[in-house]
Design a protein around this motif. Structure first.
Motif, PDB file in Angstrom:
ATOM      1  N   ALA A  21      -1.787   6.147  -2.052  1.00 42.50           N
ATOM      2  CA  ALA A  21      -1.501   6.843  -3.318  1.00 42.50           C
ATOM      3  C   ALA A  21      -1.406   5.807  -4.430  1.00 42.50           C
ATOM      4  O   ALA A  21      -0.746   4.779  -4.284  1.00 42.50           O
ATOM      5  CB  ALA A  21      -0.208   7.638  -3.213  1.00 42.50           C
ATOM      6  N   CYS A  25       0.448   8.779  -9.015  1.00 38.90           N
ATOM      7  CA  CYS A  25       1.332   9.706  -8.285  1.00 38.90           C
ATOM      8  C   CYS A  25       2.590   9.987  -9.096  1.00 38.90           C
ATOM      9  O   CYS A  25       3.227   9.075  -9.614  1.00 38.90           O
ATOM     10  CB  CYS A  25       1.698   9.096  -6.931  1.00 38.90           C
ATOM     11  SG  CYS A  25       2.948  10.047  -6.035  1.00 38.90           S
ATOM     12  N   ILE A  26       2.914  11.268  -9.193  1.00 38.45           N
ATOM     13  CA  ILE A  26       4.109  11.677  -9.937  1.00 38.45           C
ATOM     14  C   ILE A  26       5.225  12.161  -9.001  1.00 38.45           C
ATOM     15  O   ILE A  26       6.230  12.705  -9.449  1.00 38.45           O
ATOM     16  CB  ILE A  26       3.777  12.781 -10.957  1.00 38.45           C
ATOM     17  CG1 ILE A  26       3.111  13.985 -10.267  1.00 38.45           C
ATOM     18  CG2 ILE A  26       2.888  12.232 -12.068  1.00 38.45           C
ATOM     19  CD1 ILE A  26       2.897  15.200 -11.169  1.00 38.45           C
ATOM     20  N   GLY A  27       4.983  12.024  -7.693  1.00 41.65           N
ATOM     21  CA  GLY A  27       6.019  12.402  -6.730  1.00 41.65           C
ATOM     22  C   GLY A  27       6.269  13.891  -6.627  1.00 41.65           C
ATOM     23  O   GLY A  27       7.374  14.315  -6.285  1.00 41.65           O
ATOM     24  N   CYS A  28       5.233  14.690  -6.870  1.00 38.08           N
ATOM     25  CA  CYS A  28       5.417  16.150  -6.883  1.00 38.08           C
ATOM     26  C   CYS A  28       5.614  16.743  -5.489  1.00 38.08           C
ATOM     27  O   CYS A  28       6.134  17.844  -5.347  1.00 38.08           O
ATOM     28  CB  CYS A  28       4.221  16.815  -7.554  1.00 38.08           C
ATOM     29  SG  CYS A  28       2.695  16.718  -6.588  1.00 38.08           S
ATOM     30  N   GLY A  29       5.141  16.040  -4.461  1.00 30.73           N
ATOM     31  CA  GLY A  29       5.336  16.507  -3.096  1.00 30.73           C
ATOM     32  C   GLY A  29       4.293  17.488  -2.584  1.00 30.73           C
ATOM     33  O   GLY A  29       4.413  17.982  -1.466  1.00 30.73           O
ATOM     34  N   GLN A  30       3.262  17.764  -3.367  1.00 27.88           N
ATOM     35  CA  GLN A  30       2.225  18.698  -2.905  1.00 27.88           C
ATOM     36  C   GLN A  30       1.552  18.196  -1.631  1.00 27.88           C
ATOM     37  O   GLN A  30       1.210  18.992  -0.751  1.00 27.88           O
ATOM     38  CB  GLN A  30       1.179  18.905  -3.998  1.00 27.88           C
ATOM     39  CG  GLN A  30       1.566  19.932  -5.029  1.00 27.88           C
ATOM     40  CD  GLN A  30       1.677  21.335  -4.435  1.00 27.88           C
ATOM     41  OE1 GLN A  30       0.861  21.764  -3.630  1.00 27.88           O
ATOM     42  NE2 GLN A  30       2.717  22.045  -4.816  1.00 27.88           N
ATOM     43  N   CYS A  31       1.315  16.912  -1.550  1.00 29.60           N
ATOM     44  CA  CYS A  31       0.646  16.364  -0.367  1.00 29.60           C
ATOM     45  C   CYS A  31       1.476  16.639   0.890  1.00 29.60           C
ATOM     46  O   CYS A  31       0.925  17.029   1.924  1.00 29.60           O
ATOM     47  CB  CYS A  31       0.390  14.876  -0.540  1.00 29.60           C
ATOM     48  SG  CYS A  31       1.805  13.936  -1.128  1.00 29.60           S
ATOM     49  N   LEU A  42       7.725  12.008   1.667  1.00 30.88           N
ATOM     50  CA  LEU A  42       7.907  11.227   0.447  1.00 30.88           C
ATOM     51  C   LEU A  42       9.005  10.200   0.675  1.00 30.88           C
ATOM     52  O   LEU A  42      10.081  10.520   1.173  1.00 30.88           O
ATOM     53  CB  LEU A  42       8.286  12.117  -0.736  1.00 30.88           C
ATOM     54  CG  LEU A  42       7.207  13.046  -1.304  1.00 30.88           C
ATOM     55  CD1 LEU A  42       7.684  13.633  -2.628  1.00 30.88           C
ATOM     56  CD2 LEU A  42       5.876  12.368  -1.474  1.00 30.88           C
ATOM     57  N   PRO A  47       4.120   9.245  -1.306  1.00 27.84           N
ATOM     58  CA  PRO A  47       3.803   9.732   0.034  1.00 27.84           C
ATOM     59  C   PRO A  47       3.625   8.604   1.054  1.00 27.84           C
ATOM     60  O   PRO A  47       3.103   7.536   0.735  1.00 27.84           O
ATOM     61  CB  PRO A  47       2.478  10.483  -0.174  1.00 27.84           C
ATOM     62  CG  PRO A  47       1.864   9.852  -1.362  1.00 27.84           C
ATOM     63  CD  PRO A  47       3.014   9.443  -2.252  1.00 27.84           C
ATOM     64  N   CYS A  63      -3.867  17.035  -4.334  1.00 26.81           N
ATOM     65  CA  CYS A  63      -3.041  16.224  -5.237  1.00 26.81           C
ATOM     66  C   CYS A  63      -3.422  16.544  -6.681  1.00 26.81           C
ATOM     67  O   CYS A  63      -4.577  16.365  -7.077  1.00 26.81           O
ATOM     68  CB  CYS A  63      -3.256  14.741  -4.966  1.00 26.81           C
ATOM     69  SG  CYS A  63      -2.435  13.692  -6.186  1.00 26.81           S
ATOM     70  N   PRO A  64      -2.494  17.011  -7.484  1.00 27.82           N
ATOM     71  CA  PRO A  64      -2.833  17.421  -8.855  1.00 27.82           C
ATOM     72  C   PRO A  64      -3.221  16.257  -9.755  1.00 27.82           C
ATOM     73  O   PRO A  64      -3.816  16.459 -10.812  1.00 27.82           O
ATOM     74  CB  PRO A  64      -1.538  18.091  -9.356  1.00 27.82           C
ATOM     75  CG  PRO A  64      -0.461  17.459  -8.560  1.00 27.82           C
ATOM     76  CD  PRO A  64      -1.062  17.207  -7.198  1.00 27.82           C
ATOM     77  N   LYS A  65      -2.894  15.055  -9.353  1.00 27.00           N
ATOM     78  CA  LYS A  65      -3.224  13.886 -10.166  1.00 27.00           C
ATOM     79  C   LYS A  65      -4.394  13.087  -9.590  1.00 27.00           C
ATOM     80  O   LYS A  65      -4.741  12.028 -10.123  1.00 27.00           O
ATOM     81  CB  LYS A  65      -1.996  12.964 -10.282  1.00 27.00           C
ATOM     82  CG  LYS A  65      -0.755  13.655 -10.840  1.00 27.00           C
ATOM     83  CD  LYS A  65      -0.973  14.213 -12.216  1.00 27.00           C
ATOM     84  CE  LYS A  65      -1.000  13.131 -13.264  1.00 27.00           C
ATOM     85  NZ  LYS A  65      -1.132  13.701 -14.634  1.00 27.00           N
ATOM     86  N   ALA A  67      -4.372  11.276  -7.131  1.00 26.23           N
ATOM     87  CA  ALA A  67      -3.796   9.948  -6.938  1.00 26.23           C
ATOM     88  C   ALA A  67      -4.056   9.393  -5.536  1.00 26.23           C
ATOM     89  O   ALA A  67      -3.789   8.223  -5.279  1.00 26.23           O
ATOM     90  CB  ALA A  67      -2.283  10.003  -7.174  1.00 26.23           C
ATOM     91  N   ILE A  68      -4.579  10.235  -4.641  1.00 31.57           N
ATOM     92  CA  ILE A  68      -4.769   9.809  -3.261  1.00 31.57           C
ATOM     93  C   ILE A  68      -6.215   9.416  -3.025  1.00 31.57           C
ATOM     94  O   ILE A  68      -7.136  10.087  -3.472  1.00 31.57           O
ATOM     95  CB  ILE A  68      -4.366  10.931  -2.278  1.00 31.57           C
ATOM     96  CG1 ILE A  68      -2.906  11.315  -2.487  1.00 31.57           C
ATOM     97  CG2 ILE A  68      -4.604  10.501  -0.832  1.00 31.57           C
ATOM     98  CD1 ILE A  68      -2.459  12.518  -1.663  1.00 31.57           C
TER      99      ILE A  68
HETATM  100  S1  SF4 Z   1       0.396  15.309  -4.332  1.00 31.67           S
HETATM  101 FE1  SF4 Z   1      -0.291  13.482  -5.460  1.00 31.67          FE
HETATM  102  S2  SF4 Z   1       1.124  13.316  -7.211  1.00 31.67           S
HETATM  103 FE2  SF4 Z   1       2.065  14.687  -5.714  1.00 31.67          FE
HETATM  104  S3  SF4 Z   1       3.373  13.340  -4.437  1.00 31.67           S
HETATM  105 FE3  SF4 Z   1       1.400  13.524  -3.387  1.00 31.67          FE
HETATM  106  S4  SF4 Z   1       0.219  11.758  -4.127  1.00 31.67           S
HETATM  107 FE4  SF4 Z   1       1.926  12.032  -5.538  1.00 31.67          FE
END
Ligand code: SF4
Ligand code: SF4
Length: 85
Positions: A21, A25-31, A42, A47, A63-65, A67-68
């Protein structure tokens, strides 16, 4: 049909080791939420992947950003969304 080779195939080739990541990554937890194997947790807002991956690619694709990445193979590639999910 693939049953006999699955144990070796999965052990050798189906791993989450290449997932990373980025700072996006904004730490949203979707992953973590999307992983059907509960293989993503997390830690300090980022992640961490475990060893129970089935390569469904939900974590990277949702991942909404964006980032992965999966090593360098996913860089610049589109993310796939299955809307029924
Ligand atoms: S889904 Fe993307 S933005 Fe959200 S915690 Fe996981 S890596 Fe970070
Ligand atoms: S690829 Fe699928 S099974 Fe593997 S860590 Fe990501 S969401 Fe979980």
């Amino acid at each position: 049909m693939s049953g006999p080779v699955n144990p070796i195939f999965y052990k050798c080739f189906v791993k989450a080791d290449a997932f990373t990541a980025s700072d996006a990554c904004i730490g949203c937890g979707q992953c973590a939420k999307r992983c059907p194997m509960n293989n993503v947790t997390l830690k300090d807002g980022k992640p961490v992947w475990g060893k129970n991956c089935t390569h469904c690619m939900a974590c990277i694709c949702y991942c909404p950003k964006e980032a992965i990445e999966y090593g360098k193979k996913s860089v610049g590639q589109p993310r796939y969304h299955f809307e029924a999910l």
